[in-house]
Write a protein that holds these residues in place. Structure first.
Motif, PDB file in Angstrom:
ATOM      1  N   SER A 118      24.472  75.620  30.848  1.00 19.47           N
ATOM      2  CA  SER A 118      24.183  75.332  32.252  1.00 19.47           C
ATOM      3  C   SER A 118      22.842  75.932  32.676  1.00 19.47           C
ATOM      4  O   SER A 118      22.512  77.060  32.328  1.00 19.47           O
ATOM      5  CB  SER A 118      25.295  75.905  33.142  1.00 19.47           C
ATOM      6  N   GLU A 119      22.080  75.136  33.427  1.00 26.44           N
ATOM      7  CA  GLU A 119      20.792  75.617  33.930  1.00 26.44           C
ATOM      8  C   GLU A 119      20.957  76.409  35.230  1.00 26.44           C
ATOM      9  O   GLU A 119      20.037  77.104  35.652  1.00 26.44           O
ATOM     10  CB  GLU A 119      19.854  74.432  34.171  1.00 26.44           C
ATOM     11  N   LYS A 120      22.130  76.286  35.854  1.00 23.61           N
ATOM     12  CA  LYS A 120      22.342  76.904  37.168  1.00 23.61           C
ATOM     13  C   LYS A 120      23.253  78.120  37.127  1.00 23.61           C
ATOM     14  O   LYS A 120      23.245  78.927  38.056  1.00 23.61           O
ATOM     15  CB  LYS A 120      22.951  75.874  38.136  1.00 23.61           C
ATOM     16  N   ILE A 121      24.070  78.232  36.079  1.00 27.40           N
ATOM     17  CA  ILE A 121      25.091  79.284  36.040  1.00 27.40           C
ATOM     18  C   ILE A 121      24.980  80.096  34.753  1.00 27.40           C
ATOM     19  O   ILE A 121      24.799  79.530  33.669  1.00 27.40           O
ATOM     20  CB  ILE A 121      26.510  78.680  36.131  1.00 27.40           C
ATOM     21  N   VAL A 122      25.073  81.403  34.885  1.00 26.90           N
ATOM     22  CA  VAL A 122      25.270  82.285  33.724  1.00 26.90           C
ATOM     23  C   VAL A 122      26.752  82.656  33.755  1.00 26.90           C
ATOM     24  O   VAL A 122      27.178  83.415  34.630  1.00 26.90           O
ATOM     25  CB  VAL A 122      24.392  83.549  33.802  1.00 26.90           C
ATOM     26  N   PRO A 123      27.549  82.127  32.840  1.00 29.48           N
ATOM     27  CA  PRO A 123      29.019  82.222  32.969  1.00 29.48           C
ATOM     28  C   PRO A 123      29.587  83.601  32.625  1.00 29.48           C
ATOM     29  O   PRO A 123      30.199  83.797  31.577  1.00 29.48           O
ATOM     30  CB  PRO A 123      29.515  81.155  31.989  1.00 29.48           C
ATOM     31  N   ILE A 124      29.397  84.549  33.541  1.00 28.34           N
ATOM     32  CA  ILE A 124      29.869  85.914  33.316  1.00 28.34           C
ATOM     33  C   ILE A 124      30.588  86.444  34.547  1.00 28.34           C
ATOM     34  O   ILE A 124      30.389  85.963  35.665  1.00 28.34           O
ATOM     35  CB  ILE A 124      28.720  86.884  32.951  1.00 28.34           C
ATOM     36  N   TYR A 125      31.415  87.441  34.308  1.00 29.11           N
ATOM     37  CA  TYR A 125      32.068  88.191  35.386  1.00 29.11           C
ATOM     38  C   TYR A 125      32.047  89.661  34.989  1.00 29.11           C
ATOM     39  O   TYR A 125      32.493  90.024  33.895  1.00 29.11           O
ATOM     40  CB  TYR A 125      33.509  87.728  35.578  1.00 29.11           C
TER      41      TYR A 125
END
Length: 662
Positions: free
Chosen positions: A48-55
């Motif tokens: 994804s170019e918009k989201i860094v999928p981390i928490y």
């Protein structure tokens, strides 16, 4: 915009570096990381170019927190699109209100064609409990998960902590909160179109912060805090004007609502004060007459508050009669009662315009809320178990230190623990998978894996409807989220593969979808044909011995002698070591050592082949000692060598150097 792209690329690279650095501290259902510290959930898909999928999160017990997070995703994986849609849009507020982190993760996994196997969690740092908040903030500043990832706004989390605290915010706490709020306002301005920033802004950022001055007297705040307050207020207004179309109109509407509420509150306080004075007067009179009673006082006051209900007046008169008191209290306290009624009328008059404005305000909120929810709801249709299942190495645990000749090793995976807290809903456990490995007297190994044909597995293949049980429970005061039940043959039934069981062994309805099912009796007969009276058994069940016994009863096999001896006799659940005589013939010793060495070589070759297959020939093993020791692995592409536990290599069969440079 170019600066934002560079920023998100920079953070994405930092995350990948942290993953590589902490791969040896990955948390899984099999690990035991019962420590306090900072952790990071990530979805192994960074396209994804918009989201860094981390928490980013903190926990006093990281292993327990992992179970909570992963179990929430396991629950959502079972819901159909239509069922999940109900929990967001069928009522004025979402069923998952306050638990949107899992919803954000689920949306990302669905929309990026990921599976449960892409869900990971690593420990970033082991931290003492008293330092968790400080250390978590460091990672928030470095990785900005509130703007690019799945985290909530920092200021919102601070506000929630204060909301549930009985103490008033101190000057330093107000100063800290304003600082966090200012950071969030600046972050939203910069990253509005990234991550879940827009949702966090619309759902969680306050539009008005004047309550801070109302809760704390203005003269008790120092000049620096007041200056910061003014700065935050100005920037907050600018942000809202920029992104909320009718913000100024709604602001005037809100001011009117607040003004009317203040007028109503004054009238309400005056009414309550008059009622309290009347209560004091009546109490003193009853004490004077030596007939004091809390219940009688309550009935008298309620007869004034709820004059349309004659029951309270009758109860009060009945009490006076029982005490042989014939005084007319309603005449004696006529003037105070008139005053209370006058204050009540004034309160009700002031409440009418306030309620009218409040209703319009809430109606507008109800109209806007579904639009916000769509920001965290999957944009595409999906079916139950769209995330698949959790890949797991099903190899049976065999203790190589034992004498393994003529031994049978059995691994049993069960659907649930069989503990039922409801007499109205069934919860029957069944064996869903049965694996065995038999080693004969010559060291030859026979291994089989079977999915068992029974009520539960057939229902799983036919399709079970799952739902959030408290969503439909009108009597649940505090509705629990991520607690499911199921409809089987149009009846509520808990005899399915539970989330707890799936967490342990990774098997769910998706796993069973196209599998051939075999009767348990057939499998046991097969084992019986190979074994003899001298065979020693090692049985590893995913649930307790009592639960295993229930499974056997449900299969109607409890009276079979072989089953009783092997599966239901506790003393045979552990492998017995063969007694060794002190004096052995030299020939026997040589033969056994040669056999053991051959077995060791054979195991090493099998393991090396497994790694080659799992890695698509990208990784080869240079040496293998045993399943409990580290192996030396080599990348066939770049030649990099590293040491890693043999079981970890099977679950992560890739070169850390190549992955790091990716």
């Amino acid at each position: 915009m170019d600066n934002v792209v560079k920023k998100i690329d920079n953070i994405r690279n930092k995350v990948k570096q942290l993953i590589q650095k902490n791969l040896n501290r990955e948390v899984t259902p099999e690990t035991k990381h019962n420590i306090s510290g900072i952790y990071m959930i990530y979805i192994d898909n960074f396209s994804s170019e918009k989201i860094v999928p981390i928490y980013i999160g903190q926990a006093k017990d990281i292993q327990r927190r992992y179970k909570q997070h992963f179990s929430e995703i396991l629950v959502l994986n079972r819901l159909s699109y239509d069922e999940y849609n109900k929990y967001f849009f069928s009522k004025s507020t979402s069923f998952y209100e306050g638990h949107f982190k899992a919803c954000k993760i689920f949306k990302y996994i669905i929309e990026n064609n990921c599976t449960l196997q892409d869900f990971h969690m690593v420990i970033l740092e082991e931290v003492e409990e008293e330092n968790l908040d400080e250390k978590e903030q460091e990672y928030f500043q470095r990785l900005l998960p509130s703007f690019f990832g799945f985290n909530q706004l920092n200021s919102y989390l601070k506000r929630v902590k204060f909301r549930f605290s009985n103490s008033q915010m101190s000057n330093s706490e107000i100063d800290d909160y304003l600082g966090l709020l200012l950071e969030d306002v600046n972050g939203i301005n910069s990253y509005y179109k990234y991550g879940f920033t827009r949702f966090n802004f619309e759902h969680s950022l306050p539009r008005d912060i004047t309550y801070l001055l109302e809760e704390k007297e203005k003269d008790k705040l120092n000049s620096d805090i007041l200056l910061k307050y003014d700065e935050v207020k100005i920037k907050l207004n600018e942000l809202c004007k920029r992104y909320i179309i009718d913000f100024e109109e709604m602001q005037r509407f809100g001011e009117k609502k607040n003004k009317l509420y203040k007028v109503y509150k004054i009238a309400k306080d005056e009414y309550n004060q008059a009622l309290d004075l009347l209560k004091i007067d009546i109490s003193q009179k009853l004490e004077e007459l030596k007939i004091y009673s809390e219940e009688a006082i309550t009935n008298f006051i309620y007869s004034i508050k709820y004059e349309n209900n004659p029951e309270y007046r009758e109860l009060f008169y009945t009490y006076l009669k029982s005490k042989k008191c014939d005084l007319n209290f309603y005449e004696i306290f006529g003037e105070p009662i008139k005053n209370v009624n006058k204050k009540l009328e004034d309160k009700n008059n002031k409440d009418v315009p306030y309620q009218e404005v409040l209703d319009l305000y809430l109606k507008r909120e109800d109209e806007m809320r579904p639009k916000r929810y769509k920001l965290i709801f999957p944009s595409c249709q999906f079916e139950s178990f769209s995330l698949g299942d959790r890949s797991k190495n099903y190899s049976i645990k065999i203790n190589e230190d034992n004498d393994l000749l003529n031994t049978c090793h059995i691994q049993i995976n069960i659907s649930n623990n069989g503990v039922n807290r409801s007499i109205e809903v069934d919860k029957e456990p069944f064996i869903i998978r049965f694996d065995y490995s038999f080693i004969d007297n010559e060291g030859n190994k026979t291994e089989h894996e079977y999915y068992i044909d029974n009520e539960t597995t057939r229902n799983c293949q036919s399709g079970i409807q799952y739902f959030e049980k408290d969503f439909y429970n009108m009597f649940a005061f505090k509705k629990e989220k991520f607690k499911i039940s199921s409809l089987i043959n149009n009846e509520i039934d808990n005899s399915y593969i539970s989330i707890q069981a799936e967490y342990k062994h990774g098997i769910n309805d998706y796993t069973l979808k196209d599998k051939k099912l075999i009767k348990l009796s057939v499998v046991l007969d097969e084992i019986k044909q190979m074994t003899d009276e001298e065979t020693r058994f090692n049985i590893d069940a995913s649930e307790s011995a009592n639960c295993l016994k229930k499974c056997i009863i449900n299969e109607r096999l409890q009276n079979k002698q072989f089953v009783e001896q092997i599966l239901l006799t506790k003393k045979l659940l552990k492998l017995k070591k063969r007694k060794k005589t002190r004096i052995k013939k030299a020939k026997e010793i040589v033969n056994k050592s040669v056999l053991a060495e051959n077995n060791k070589v054979k195991r090493a070759e099998v393991y090396k082949q497994k790694v080659l297959i799992k890695s698509d020939s990208a990784v080869k093993v240079l040496n293998y000692v045993s399943s409990r020791e580290k192996v030396t692995a080599q990348c066939t592409s770049c030649g990099y060598e590293w040491k890693i536990r043999s079981d970890h290599l099977l679950s992560r069969p890739y070169c850390p150097s190549c992955r790091k440079n990716y």
